[in-house]
Enzyme design. Structure first.
Site, PDB file in Angstrom:
ATOM      1  N   PHE A  10       0.831  -1.223   0.000  1.00 43.65           N
ATOM      2  CA  PHE A  10       0.000   0.000   0.000  1.00 43.65           C
ATOM      3  C   PHE A  10       0.862   1.268   0.000  1.00 43.65           C
ATOM      4  CE2 PHE A  10      -2.180   2.776   3.389  1.00 43.65           C
ATOM      5  CZ  PHE A  10      -2.770   3.603   2.449  1.00 43.65           C
ATOM      6  N   ILE A  11       1.632   1.474   1.061  1.00 46.08           N
ATOM      7  CA  ILE A  11       2.371   2.740   1.165  1.00 46.08           C
ATOM      8  C   ILE A  11       3.559   2.740   0.205  1.00 46.08           C
ATOM      9  CG2 ILE A  11       3.550   4.344   2.722  1.00 46.08           C
ATOM     10  CD1 ILE A  11       1.982   3.054   5.039  1.00 46.08           C
ATOM     11  N   THR A  34       3.928 -10.849  -0.944  1.00 49.19           N
ATOM     12  CA  THR A  34       3.044 -11.607  -0.068  1.00 49.19           C
ATOM     13  C   THR A  34       1.613 -11.296  -0.527  1.00 49.19           C
ATOM     14  OG1 THR A  34       2.716  -9.783   1.478  1.00 49.19           O
ATOM     15  CG2 THR A  34       4.641 -11.209   1.855  1.00 49.19           C
ATOM     16  N   ASP A  57      13.034 -11.476  -1.015  1.00 43.35           N
ATOM     17  CA  ASP A  57      12.827 -11.301   0.425  1.00 43.35           C
ATOM     18  C   ASP A  57      13.916 -10.396   1.006  1.00 43.35           C
ATOM     19  OD1 ASP A  57      12.636 -11.815   3.249  1.00 43.35           O
ATOM     20  OD2 ASP A  57      11.693 -13.745   2.794  1.00 43.35           O
ATOM     21  N   GLU A  82       5.247  -7.261   7.489  1.00 42.29           N
ATOM     22  CA  GLU A  82       3.881  -7.732   7.721  1.00 42.29           C
ATOM     23  C   GLU A  82       3.224  -6.617   8.507  1.00 42.29           C
ATOM     24  OE1 GLU A  82       2.254 -10.352   6.673  1.00 42.29           O
ATOM     25  OE2 GLU A  82       3.964 -11.267   5.647  1.00 42.29           O
ATOM     26  N   THR A  98       9.740 -11.560   9.182  1.00 38.62           N
ATOM     27  CA  THR A  98      10.020 -10.431   8.284  1.00 38.62           C
ATOM     28  C   THR A  98      10.419  -9.179   9.050  1.00 38.62           C
ATOM     29  OG1 THR A  98       8.758 -11.146   6.364  1.00 38.62           O
ATOM     30  CG2 THR A  98       8.882  -8.770   6.732  1.00 38.62           C
ATOM     31  N   THR A 132       5.976   2.814  12.771  1.00 37.01           N
ATOM     32  CA  THR A 132       4.582   3.090  13.112  1.00 37.01           C
ATOM     33  C   THR A 132       4.451   3.714  14.500  1.00 37.01           C
ATOM     34  OG1 THR A 132       2.506   1.950  13.646  1.00 37.01           O
ATOM     35  CG2 THR A 132       4.482   0.660  13.888  1.00 37.01           C
ATOM     36  N   GLU A 134       2.336   2.660  16.540  1.00 37.36           N
ATOM     37  CA  GLU A 134       1.852   1.604  17.443  1.00 37.36           C
ATOM     38  C   GLU A 134       2.926   1.129  18.404  1.00 37.36           C
ATOM     39  OE1 GLU A 134      -0.640  -1.427  15.963  1.00 37.36           O
ATOM     40  OE2 GLU A 134      -1.631  -0.102  14.535  1.00 37.36           O
ATOM     41  N   LYS A 197      -7.958  -3.721   6.005  1.00 35.14           N
ATOM     42  CA  LYS A 197      -7.814  -2.634   6.968  1.00 35.14           C
ATOM     43  C   LYS A 197      -9.122  -1.844   7.028  1.00 35.14           C
ATOM     44  CE  LYS A 197      -3.375  -3.682   7.360  1.00 35.14           C
ATOM     45  NZ  LYS A 197      -2.274  -3.088   6.627  1.00 35.14           N
ATOM     46  N   HIS A 293      -6.784  -4.783  22.221  1.00 35.02           N
ATOM     47  CA  HIS A 293      -7.011  -3.624  21.345  1.00 35.02           C
ATOM     48  C   HIS A 293      -6.529  -2.305  21.978  1.00 35.02           C
ATOM     49  CE1 HIS A 293     -10.186  -1.964  18.298  1.00 35.02           C
ATOM     50  NE2 HIS A 293      -8.977  -1.467  18.097  1.00 35.02           N
TER      51      HIS A 293
END
Ligand code: NAD
Ligand code: DAU
Length: 353
Positions: A10-11, A34, A57, A82, A98, A132, A134, A197, A293
């Site tokens: 995506f990015i 992947t 890879d 991932e 990964t 990220t 996160e 997502k 979460h």
């Protein structure tokens, strides 16, 4: 030339397309393809000699060493990972392979090659690691947003694996002097976003007449950034980021998930009214929460603004409208990424408890 890893995701694919459109140097694009990697994202570059796609890879040390030796890139941008939290909860192994081991092997290959360089190529080389928000863990409602000084407190196997990779990147600078910079960005949205997502899943399910699964109470908060703005931030950090530093990247746009889903439904109601009437929001359904979460992420993006003059160009209103329009115009792309593997994931993950 630059070496991009994960440039079919995506990015990464948005970055490669934007980079070449802006007249950047040629790109060698290393991607394992992947389920999340898709060469179709790069179709606009078919026949373009500035783009060389390599299927492989980041953990393949021999392959990476050969690419570095042959192409002598002036920078490596590591997007490969991932990236889906839910998948990391079901099957964390590939995340370790990964995001941790792969990044380690990539760093080792770069260290060996870079160690042999001299003069301007050595001085000028950059390893830009895309990470990220996160990694910082979860915020309470009144907490200040994450700064670059916030302590790492990753809560999912995904964020733990990204945190580990960030630490390795940092250590390779501290120990070996490798010229690294790291970006920690909030939730992206935009074209070519894989429909596992939140935002693309809601668009795709709404149009297919399927339930819109909101986890828990839907009050979890994320900061949302249009992917083109993330790409411009990365270009800026590559250009002028200070070595060994990390830069938080965000959209100053915190929203609870339920509001995101409602905005998507309202745009679809306007742009592609539901056959038979009613709102797409009627398809909304609350489902079992994601284990562990994180409640809230928020990015304090003042450092990148102050030091590098970067700020997002899109508001959420302009970005989400473009995004919904893109999905409406690219139904064939959606259909083609919904392979057997994707259908298996949806069937397993959203199966009734
Ligand atoms: P994505 O899952 O869409 O794409 C990942 C890409 O990496 C795919 O093309 C995949 O084929 C490739 N890949 C996976 N394993 C590989 C390996 N071992 N070797 C080579 N290629 C491999 O992910 P994305 O959303 O584009 O995220 C890109 C990066 O940005 C990731 O590092 C992610 O952690 C980070 N990030 C994502 C977001 C977001 O909101 N999506 C926000 C902040 C940071
Ligand atoms: O914050 C940056 C991160 O954003 C990136 O590092 C990750 O790679 C990226 O996947 C994203 O992680 P999230 O877990 O925040 O994104 P996701 O789209 O999976 O979920 C966003 C929010 O929506 C989250 O609170 C969970 C919720 N959600 C998600 C899905 C897929 C639902 O309520 N229902 C769903 O079906």
């Amino acid at each position: 030339m630059i070496l991009v890893t994960g440039g079919a995701g995506f990015i990464g694919s948005n970055f490669v397309l934007d980079w070449l459109a802006a007249g950047g140097e040629p790109v060698v694009n290393l991607d394992k393809l992947t389920y999340a990697g898709n060469r179709e994202n790069l179709r606009a570059l078919d026949g373009d000699a500035r783009h060389l796609f390599v299927h492989g890879d980041i953990g393949d040390a021999q392959l990476v060493a050969g690419l570095l030796e042959r192409h002598q890139p002036r920078a490596l941008l590591n997007f490969a990972a991932e990236s889906h939290v839910d998948r990391s909860i079901h099957a964390p192994g590939t995340f370790i392979e990964t995001n941790v081991v792969g990044t380690f092997r990539l760093l080792e290959a770069v260290r060996a090659w870079w160690g042999g360089l001299q003069g301007a190529p050595r001085e000028g080389f950059r390893f830009l690691h895309v990470s990220t928000d996160e990694v910082y863990g979860s915020l309470a409602p009144a907490d200040p947003a994450f700064t670059e000084q916030h302590q790492y407190e990753p809560n999912s196997p995904y964020s733990a694996s990204k945190a580990a990779s960030d630490h390795l990147v940092r250590a390779y600078h501290h120990t070996y002097g490798l010229p690294v910079v790291t970006t920690n960005c909030s939730n992206n949205y935009g074209p070519y976003h894989f429909p596992e997502k939140l935002i693309p899943l809601m668009i795709v399910n709404a149009l297919a007449g399927k339930p819109l699964p909101v986890y828990g109470d839907g009050r979890q908060v994320r900061d949302w950034l249009y992917v083109g703005d993330h790409c411009s931030a990365i270009r800026r950090v590559l250009e002028a980021g200070r070595l060994g530093e990390t830069y938080n990247v965000g959209g100053w746009n915190e929203k609870p998930n339920i509001e995101i889903v409602q905005v998507v439904c309202a745009l679809l109601d306007e742009l592609r009214p539901r056959v038979g009437g009613g709102s797409y929001a009627d398809q909304l359904t609350y489902v079992k929460d994601r284990p562990g979460h994180d409640r809230r992420y928020a990015i304090d993006a003042r450092k990148i603004q102050r030091e590098l003059g970067w700020r997002p160009a899109e508001t959420f209103e302009t970005g989400i409208r473009k995004t919904v329009q893109w999905y409406l115009e690219n139904g064939d792309w959606v259909q083609r990424v919904q392979s057997g593997a994707y259908r298996d994931w949806i069937a397993t993950h959203y199966a009734p408890a």
